[in-house]
Design an enzyme around this catalytic site. Structure first.
Site, PDB file in Angstrom:
ATOM      1  N   CYS A  60       0.816  -1.220   0.000  1.00  0.00           N
ATOM      2  CA  CYS A  60       0.000   0.000   0.000  1.00  0.00           C
ATOM      3  C   CYS A  60       0.844   1.262   0.000  1.00  0.00           C
ATOM      4  CB  CYS A  60      -0.920  -0.003   1.223  1.00  0.00           C
ATOM      5  SG  CYS A  60      -1.951   1.462   1.318  1.00  0.00           S
ATOM      6  N   ARG A  63      -0.206   4.600   2.988  1.00  0.00           N
ATOM      7  CA  ARG A  63      -0.121   4.299   4.411  1.00  0.00           C
ATOM      8  C   ARG A  63       0.062   5.498   5.335  1.00  0.00           C
ATOM      9  NH1 ARG A  63       4.373  -0.223   4.628  1.00  0.00           N
ATOM     10  NH2 ARG A  63       4.692   0.022   2.385  1.00  0.00           N
ATOM     11  N   TRP A 225      -9.500   5.314  -0.673  1.00  0.00           N
ATOM     12  CA  TRP A 225     -10.006   5.997  -1.859  1.00  0.00           C
ATOM     13  C   TRP A 225      -9.092   5.599  -3.012  1.00  0.00           C
ATOM     14  CZ3 TRP A 225      -8.432   8.418   2.635  1.00  0.00           C
ATOM     15  CH2 TRP A 225      -7.138   8.950   2.634  1.00  0.00           C
ATOM     16  N   GLU A 230      -5.258   3.025 -10.692  1.00  0.00           N
ATOM     17  CA  GLU A 230      -5.908   1.729 -10.444  1.00  0.00           C
ATOM     18  C   GLU A 230      -7.042   1.510 -11.438  1.00  0.00           C
ATOM     19  OE1 GLU A 230      -6.454   2.728  -5.956  1.00  0.00           O
ATOM     20  OE2 GLU A 230      -6.264   0.554  -6.131  1.00  0.00           O
TER      21      GLU A 230
HETATM   22  N1  ARG Z   1      -6.966  -1.865  -7.243  1.00  0.00           N
HETATM   23  C1  ARG Z   1      -8.272  -2.147  -6.756  1.00  0.00           C
HETATM   24  C2  ARG Z   1      -9.288  -1.671  -7.776  1.00  0.00           C
HETATM   25  O1  ARG Z   1      -8.913  -1.125  -8.764  1.00  0.00           O
HETATM   26  C3  ARG Z   1      -8.528  -1.520  -5.385  1.00  0.00           C
HETATM   27  C4  ARG Z   1      -7.510  -1.865  -4.308  1.00  0.00           C
HETATM   28  C5  ARG Z   1      -7.522  -0.951  -3.114  1.00  0.00           C
HETATM   29  N2  ARG Z   1      -7.229   0.412  -3.515  1.00  0.00           N
HETATM   30  C6  ARG Z   1      -7.219   1.475  -2.699  1.00  0.00           C
HETATM   31  N3  ARG Z   1      -6.990   2.636  -3.232  1.00  0.00           N
HETATM   32  N4  ARG Z   1      -7.455   1.365  -1.402  1.00  0.00           N
HETATM   33  O2  ARG Z   1     -10.469  -1.785  -7.583  1.00  0.00           O
END
Ligand code: ARG
Length: 355
Positions: A60, A63, A225, A230
């Site tokens: 992560c 953090r 968030w 991602e």
């Molecule tokens: N990578 C995942 C997604 O695209 C989410 C993982 C957690 N991500 C976060 N920003 N807490 O759905």
């Protein structure tokens, strides 16, 4: 040990807790005796364990914010209907009108959530072998359909129902639309990108994790968030996921005949711009990868001041966009995760990226 516990017994954990959190009502010696007959953690211990598990999460980059985690103790909730209601409350508290708070719900191990995240889009295998929706969720979609869930008609962005397992029985719970916030993807200057009809959900809420404290493993649901990569560089762009880069390139009228035009990179960049823009326009918190990396460096500085070592998995901490522009690029980390920690069933192997 530099104040940070690496052991895996409840005694190790309690010593760690007392070392970092002074002023407990009961002395450590008394607490250790109690723990010999009952492994149940107090609320304060659970709160600390969840926060430190986040602080220890080697995958992560977010953090820095571990002390602000809101911990919901739901260990006493054992009926699937009640668990479902509590998960809806989790979604509401976490969304917080778009400000998004990091929340963790610790559950009883009498109920298991089969969804990997609370909000996931269905994936349907089409006759030609193509997939409509998210290929990552084909299995869960099939299971939901076997349990009687019927989207009509199926689309590329159908929110899957929650599937809870209790005492060998599966229970299906469609999420009320009011509990699921979504963002329509638009672009600051290219209306053609909005024309692709893309969207994504506002909250990443992991629902298949275990929190390991001492010899106990507690099922939990936690959310943060999004960082835009991602969604834009993985969920929507991976060839095994929505694979939209060719469509984005077409919308932008890029020359896709030759790799050397870097149409993939240009489409990827504009999709990242679009996701950041859309969340901002909708008033929903999101972080870009440069800001997130700078926050991670602040986390490293704070941990150093506290005399703790930061561990990490490089391939998860660098961004899939412009990775060498990140301050993490030149760093090396020990990868072994300290305790307390989270585990997820699908993530024991490599699989880099924020999944
Ligand atoms: N990578 C995942 C997604 O695209 C989410 C993982 C957690 N991500 C976060 N920003 N807490 O759905």
């Amino acid at each position: 040990m530099s104040g940070q516990n690496r052991g895996t017994t409840v005694q190790d954990f309690l010593k760690h807790f007392y070392a970092e959190e002074s002023g407990q009502a009961v002395t450590l010696a008394e607490r250790l005796i109690q723990a010999q007959s009952d492994l149940t953690l107090t609320c304060a211990e659970l709160d600390f364990a969840a926060k430190v598990a986040w602080r220890n999460s080697t995958r992560c980059i977010g953090r820095l914010f571990w002390p602000a985690l809101q911990v919901r103790d739901l260990r006493h909730v054992t009926q699937p209907d009640e668990v479902f209601q509590q998960l809806i409350t989790h979604l509401q508290e976490a969304f917080c009108g778009g400000q998004i708070q990091s929340v963790i719900s610790i559950l009883s191990d009498e109920v298991r959530i089969l969804n990997s995240q609370l909000i996931r889009y269905a994936g349907y295998e089409q006759p030609g072998g193509q997939v409509l929706g998210d290929p990552e969720n084909l299995r869960l979609t099939r299971l939901a359909q076997r349990l009687g869930w019927e989207p009509s008609p199926p689309t590329a962005f159908d929110v899957l129902p929650l599937i809870l397992q209790a005492g060998g029985t599966l229970h299906l719970y469609p999420l009320p639309p009011a509990a699921v916030q979504e963002v329509t993807i638009t672009h600051p200057t290219s209306p053609q990108i909005a024309g692709l009809g893309l969207k994504w959900h506002a909250l990443p809420a992991i629902s298949d994790a275990l929190l390991h404290v001492g010899e106990t493993a507690l099922p939990c649901v936690f959310n943060g968030w999004y960082m835009q990569t991602e969604i834009a560089a993985r969920d929507l762009s991976d060839e095994g996921r929505y694979n939209v880069l060719p469509l984005v390139a077409q919308a932008l009228a890029l020359d896709t005949r030759y790799e050397r035009t870097l149409w993939r990179d240009r489409a990827l960049l504009e999709l990242n711009v679009a996701v950041l823009h859309s969340f901002r326009e909708t008033g929903i918190k999101i972080v870009d990868h440069h800001t997130a990396a700078a926050q991670f460096v602040r986390f490293q500085e704070r941990e150093e001041q506290a005399g703790r070592e930061v561990r990490g998995r490089w391939s998860w901490l660098i961004s899939p966009m412009s990775p060498a522009a990140s301050p993490v690029w030149g760093q090396r980390f020990k990868t072994q995760e300290l305790s307390p920690h989270f585990s997820r069933p699908g993530l024991s192997g490599g699989c880099p990226g924020r999944v």
